[in-house]
Design an enzyme around this catalytic site. Structure first.
Site, PDB file in Angstrom:
ATOM      1  N   GLU A   1     -27.911  32.060  84.927  1.00 45.19           N
ATOM      2  CA  GLU A   1     -29.157  32.148  84.153  1.00 45.19           C
ATOM      3  C   GLU A   1     -29.220  31.127  83.014  1.00 45.19           C
ATOM      4  O   GLU A   1     -30.115  31.201  82.182  1.00 45.19           O
ATOM      5  CB  GLU A   1     -29.358  33.563  83.592  1.00 45.19           C
ATOM      6  CG  GLU A   1     -29.830  34.548  84.650  1.00 45.19           C
ATOM      7  CD  GLU A   1     -30.215  35.910  84.090  1.00 45.19           C
ATOM      8  OE1 GLU A   1     -31.010  36.593  84.741  1.00 45.19           O
ATOM      9  OE2 GLU A   1     -29.719  36.305  83.010  1.00 45.19           O
TER      10      GLU A   1
ATOM     11  N   ASP B   1     -30.920  54.635  87.067  1.00 46.81           N
ATOM     12  CA  ASP B   1     -31.392  53.271  86.827  1.00 46.81           C
ATOM     13  C   ASP B   1     -30.280  52.302  87.249  1.00 46.81           C
ATOM     14  O   ASP B   1     -29.253  52.231  86.583  1.00 46.81           O
ATOM     15  CB  ASP B   1     -31.730  53.100  85.331  1.00 46.81           C
ATOM     16  CG  ASP B   1     -32.245  51.708  85.005  1.00 46.81           C
ATOM     17  OD1 ASP B   1     -32.468  50.908  85.938  1.00 46.81           O
ATOM     18  OD2 ASP B   1     -32.417  51.401  83.803  1.00 46.81           O
TER      19      ASP B   1
ATOM     20  N   ASP C   1     -23.941  43.697  86.998  1.00 47.16           N
ATOM     21  CA  ASP C   1     -23.376  43.115  85.769  1.00 47.16           C
ATOM     22  C   ASP C   1     -22.207  43.950  85.249  1.00 47.16           C
ATOM     23  O   ASP C   1     -21.177  43.411  84.841  1.00 47.16           O
ATOM     24  CB  ASP C   1     -24.468  43.002  84.692  1.00 47.16           C
ATOM     25  CG  ASP C   1     -25.513  41.979  85.069  1.00 47.16           C
ATOM     26  OD1 ASP C   1     -25.176  41.056  85.838  1.00 47.16           O
ATOM     27  OD2 ASP C   1     -26.657  42.104  84.605  1.00 47.16           O
TER      28      ASP C   1
HETATM   29  P1  ATP Z   1     -28.203  44.182  89.701  1.00 47.65           P
HETATM   30  O1  ATP Z   1     -28.829  42.868  90.091  1.00 47.65           O
HETATM   31  O2  ATP Z   1     -29.184  45.283  89.452  1.00 47.65           O
HETATM   32  O3  ATP Z   1     -27.218  44.048  88.565  1.00 47.65           O
HETATM   33  P2  ATP Z   1     -26.609  43.891  92.103  1.00 47.65           P
HETATM   34  O4  ATP Z   1     -27.483  43.762  93.303  1.00 47.65           O
HETATM   35  O5  ATP Z   1     -25.989  42.667  91.566  1.00 47.65           O
HETATM   36  O6  ATP Z   1     -27.353  44.695  90.958  1.00 47.65           O
HETATM   37  P3  ATP Z   1     -25.309  46.094  93.420  1.00 47.65           P
HETATM   38  O7  ATP Z   1     -24.652  45.615  94.657  1.00 47.65           O
HETATM   39  O8  ATP Z   1     -26.601  46.824  93.565  1.00 47.65           O
HETATM   40  O9  ATP Z   1     -25.399  44.893  92.389  1.00 47.65           O
HETATM   41  O10 ATP Z   1     -24.326  47.082  92.641  1.00 47.65           O
HETATM   42  C1  ATP Z   1     -23.093  46.673  92.075  1.00 47.65           C
HETATM   43  C2  ATP Z   1     -22.090  47.791  92.188  1.00 47.65           C
HETATM   44  O11 ATP Z   1     -22.575  48.932  91.474  1.00 47.65           O
HETATM   45  C3  ATP Z   1     -21.851  48.268  93.610  1.00 47.65           C
HETATM   46  O12 ATP Z   1     -20.840  47.492  94.233  1.00 47.65           O
HETATM   47  C4  ATP Z   1     -21.432  49.710  93.385  1.00 47.65           C
HETATM   48  O13 ATP Z   1     -20.048  49.786  93.107  1.00 47.65           O
HETATM   49  C5  ATP Z   1     -22.207  50.120  92.126  1.00 47.65           C
HETATM   50  N1  ATP Z   1     -23.445  50.855  92.482  1.00 47.65           N
HETATM   51  C6  ATP Z   1     -24.687  50.346  92.661  1.00 47.65           C
HETATM   52  N2  ATP Z   1     -25.565  51.316  93.002  1.00 47.65           N
HETATM   53  C7  ATP Z   1     -24.859  52.469  93.029  1.00 47.65           C
HETATM   54  C8  ATP Z   1     -25.186  53.839  93.299  1.00 47.65           C
HETATM   55  N3  ATP Z   1     -26.434  54.215  93.628  1.00 47.65           N
HETATM   56  N4  ATP Z   1     -24.192  54.746  93.232  1.00 47.65           N
HETATM   57  C9  ATP Z   1     -22.918  54.393  92.915  1.00 47.65           C
HETATM   58  N5  ATP Z   1     -22.550  53.129  92.637  1.00 47.65           N
HETATM   59  C10 ATP Z   1     -23.502  52.178  92.694  1.00 47.65           C
END
Ligand code: ATP
Length: 297
Positions: free
Chosen positions: A139, A245, A251
């Protein structure tokens, strides 16, 4: 011993407006509720690591304005050293409309984040000499990201690159990266392979290893994460959580991963810790919730 992490990245203020529907062209509507959250991928990752007990130094930029002062105060409160944050232009903002039916629309104003230069990064050379890990996202301008990676690489500092938001990345940068942490969408953009099956997920991770990163850790939302190095690969399940949320889940995952790796956890142990911290964060509103002391390393 306290471990040193540098985060070079973005700082934003997220202005969230509840609206009956997303505003249409030419329309004026009233917002029924307004919230201000601290955000920016860099800041989110830094305050996670800071709250988990690491010594975190931040290199970046806020505006010479009230939002910038508040953002820095918030980071300090959460354990982040802000001495290498410059003040110029206007603080980055995300203006978010959230409708009654859960739709959102976002205007992202990068502001001061886009004013971070390679020269500013070079001025912070000293802090790269004492750090264990550099945590990067995309970013701030790519030239600034590359400069930070160069300084860290020269010092033998491990580099974690969270390739978000998705964009092309020069091979010269990838070759310096210890751990690349895309989500599925970012992995697809980087490789052209949709991770729609385990076979394709493995193929895509192979492509990134061949481009020179030492390890790939793909976050898979509520499914957890998949990792691959030249020696091992596998899934780590997400922890069960009542998500309210998921903003910033990735992050907090990256911030916690950096902390665990500073403590010389194995990759699988570090990913497991990151899934525990991220599962807590999704149960709270905002990308930078207070993390209880029991999670500290
Ligand atoms: P963002 O851009 O919102 O920061 P992202 O797409 O980079 O998210 P995600 O893959 O959605 O990241 O989530 C990162 C980690 O958070 C996942 O690997 C998991 O361990 C945890 N996580 C995300 N959603 C959930 C959930 N509903 N329940 C439990 N753990 C979750």
């Amino acid at each position: 011993m306290t471990k040193n992490i540098i985060v070079a990245g973005s700082i934003n203020i997220d202005l969230v407006y509840a609206v009956p529907h997303i505003v249409k062209e030419g329309e004026t509507i009233h917002s029924t509720k307004h919230d201000l959250f601290f955000g920016g991928k860099g800041a989110n990752q830094a305050v996670t690591a800071g709250q988990l007990g690491a010594d975190v130094k931040f290199v970046g930029s806020v505006g010479a304005d009230d939002h910038g002062i508040r953002a820095k105060e918030n980071m300090e409160r959460k354990g982040v050293n802000t001495e290498a944050i410059s003040s110029q232009g206007a603080t980055g903002q995300a203006i978010i409309q959230l409708s009654d039916v859960g739709e959102n629309s976002i205007v992202l104003f990068p502001g001061a984040n886009f004013l971070v230069t390679p020269e500013q990064i070079k001025e912070s050379k000293g802090i790269f000499e004492t750090s264990d890990i550099l945590l990067l996202q995309l970013e701030i301008p790519i030239e600034a990201v590359e400069q930070a990676a160069k300084l860290a690489y020269e010092n033998g500092t491990k580099i974690i690159l969270n390739p978000a938001p998705a964009r092309d990345i020069p091979n010269s940068l990838l070759q310096k990266v210890s751990i690349l942490t895309p989500n599925e969408t970012e992995l697809e953009l980087l490789t052209g392979i949709a991770a729609d099956s385990e076979e394709n997920l493995r193929k895509a991770c192979h492509v990134m290893l061949e481009k020179g990163v030492n390890a790939v850790v793909v976050t898979l939302g509520s499914k957890g994460a998949f990792y691959m190095t030249s020696e091992e690969s596998g899934f780590v399940a997400a922890q069960v959580a009542e998500a309210v949320d998921t903003t910033g889940a990735g992050d907090s995952f990256n911030g916690a991963l950096a902390v665990a790796l500073c403590h010389e956890d194995s990759l699988i142990e570090a990913i497991t810790y990151a899934t525990i911290v991220a599962a807590f964060v999704v149960t709270r509103m905002g990308a930078q919730p207070d993390i209880p002391k029991e999670f500290i390393r």
